[in-house]
Design an enzyme around this catalytic site. Sequence first.
Site, PDB file in Angstrom:
ATOM      1  N   GLY A   1      -0.905  -0.776  -7.034  1.00 17.85           N
ATOM      2  CA  GLY A   1       0.262  -0.567  -7.507  1.00 17.85           C
ATOM      3  C   GLY A   1       1.170  -1.750  -6.591  1.00 17.85           C
ATOM      4  N   ASN A   2       2.682  -1.637  -6.463  1.00 17.93           N
ATOM      5  CA  ASN A   2       3.341  -2.676  -5.925  1.00 17.93           C
ATOM      6  C   ASN A   2       4.585  -1.933  -5.099  1.00 17.93           C
ATOM      7  OD1 ASN A   2       5.614  -3.055  -7.663  1.00 17.93           O
ATOM      8  ND2 ASN A   2       3.794  -3.867  -8.913  1.00 17.93           N
ATOM      9  N   ALA A   3       5.406  -2.588  -4.425  1.00 19.68           N
ATOM     10  CA  ALA A   3       6.239  -2.035  -3.617  1.00 19.68           C
ATOM     11  C   ALA A   3       7.548  -1.844  -4.459  1.00 19.68           C
ATOM     12  CB  ALA A   3       6.643  -2.616  -2.180  1.00 19.68           C
ATOM     13  N   SER A   4       7.661  -1.894  -5.695  1.00 19.92           N
ATOM     14  CA  SER A   4       9.078  -1.901  -6.303  1.00 19.92           C
ATOM     15  C   SER A   4       9.557  -0.598  -6.537  1.00 19.92           C
ATOM     16  CB  SER A   4       8.767  -2.692  -7.838  1.00 19.92           C
ATOM     17  OG  SER A   4       9.951  -2.552  -8.435  1.00 19.92           O
TER      18      SER A   4
ATOM     19  N   ALA B   1       8.471  -4.958 -11.934  1.00 23.01           N
ATOM     20  CA  ALA B   1       7.349  -5.656 -11.378  1.00 23.01           C
ATOM     21  C   ALA B   1       5.908  -5.371 -11.792  1.00 23.01           C
ATOM     22  CB  ALA B   1       7.527  -5.379  -9.727  1.00 23.01           C
TER      23      ALA B   1
END
Length: 405
Positions: free
Chosen positions: A210-213, A277
């Site tokens: 995943g990512n931090a968005s 994102a």
Amino acid sequence: MSRIVLGVSGGIAAYKACEVLRRLREDGHDVTVVPTENALRFVGETTFEALSGKPVATDVFTRASAIPHVRLGRDADLVLVVPATADLIARQAAGRADDLLTNVLLTATCPVLVCPAMHTEMWQHAATRHNVETLRSRGIVVLDPASGRLAGPDSGVGRLPEPAEIVGIAQTLLDVDVAGRAAGHDLAGLSIVISAGGTHELIDPVRFIGNASSGRMGVEIARAAALRGARVTLVAAHLVVPVPSSVDVRTVSSTADLAAAMDEAARDADIVVMAAAPADFTPCSPSATKLKKSGEDGLTLHLTQTTDVLAGLARARRKGQTIVGFAAETLPDEAALAEAGHAKLLRKKADLLVVNDVSDRKVFGMPDNIVLIVDAAGVRDRVAASKAVVAHRILDAVITHRATS
Ligand code: CTP
């Protein structure tokens, strides 16, 4: 701290005005509650006085020496009506001044936000439609009610939007001079599709990349566009913020899901905004079963590049469609950001690109943002403000772009 007058009229949703009041006070605002007499049949004076820390009056004759019917409206930074009944809206549209609240509404020169709540038939009645149009033509921001449970067993359009939503819009009206554009519905007749949030790329049934968005920027654009009268579809990947009730939401998980949902939703859209994102890489062959630890060896993942959703949307653009992308960059200064943003805009063939500096986790999940808005000719705008304000400035740039191209 701003001075807010919170008008409350006599509908069942009056109890939600208490939550709006509590939140406004928590945010540090000075709030004077002006209920109608009928509002006090739903919520007692004591509740409003305790929550606001101020006396409450409904008529112009109480404490008349302080001239509250003129002073309150004149001194306010914002007047908010929660809920606004069909009757209150009718009296306001007719310019009546038969209680303190309608007097305040006649003397206010600040932004006025009216949040209707009533049964569907009353909201859809030609008289109410006409009154709402009258108010909007005078620069009053009238929210469209949400759909859902109404008083009694009924459900349908007419529900008061959530208190958090109302407070967010109120704060935006205090922060940015957008009341005229919101009241005038400058995006009416336009359909806008916005993606938001980070994607999840499955490694096995329980793990993902995943990512931090947080999705906050895309959600703010959706909220702002709905406030300005657009038909809004939010393609929501993983969000940590609630979605506004005024938008149509399609949930997705992976970049592939996002690409499919955006391709479909963008077909009929006038404006497409890729604020999501999406992961750039996804596991080549996710495991159907949970991966087990295997001795001392680590785990090697083979990743393949995902499709570039934005570039694909730009390639498939239909005539008159405006495509807006974002760029997340980690560069030392604004000149470098502007240059990288411009290059990305040309590479992806977007019409506008919103460039963020994401170094030191300055942007992800934060309420504020500094962005450059870039088009083919260069930097069009620089905004350092809350994401809600940034959202409105992005929409302003879209309108300018559409008017000039
Ligand atoms: N984007 C997209 N599809 C992807 C990756 C990104 O549509 N697979 C979109 C984002 O939503 C954003 C824009 O492309 O609107 C730029 O995203 P960014 O992460 O800044 O750039 P990348 O395309 O990933 O390029 P790079 O990381 O190499 O700078």
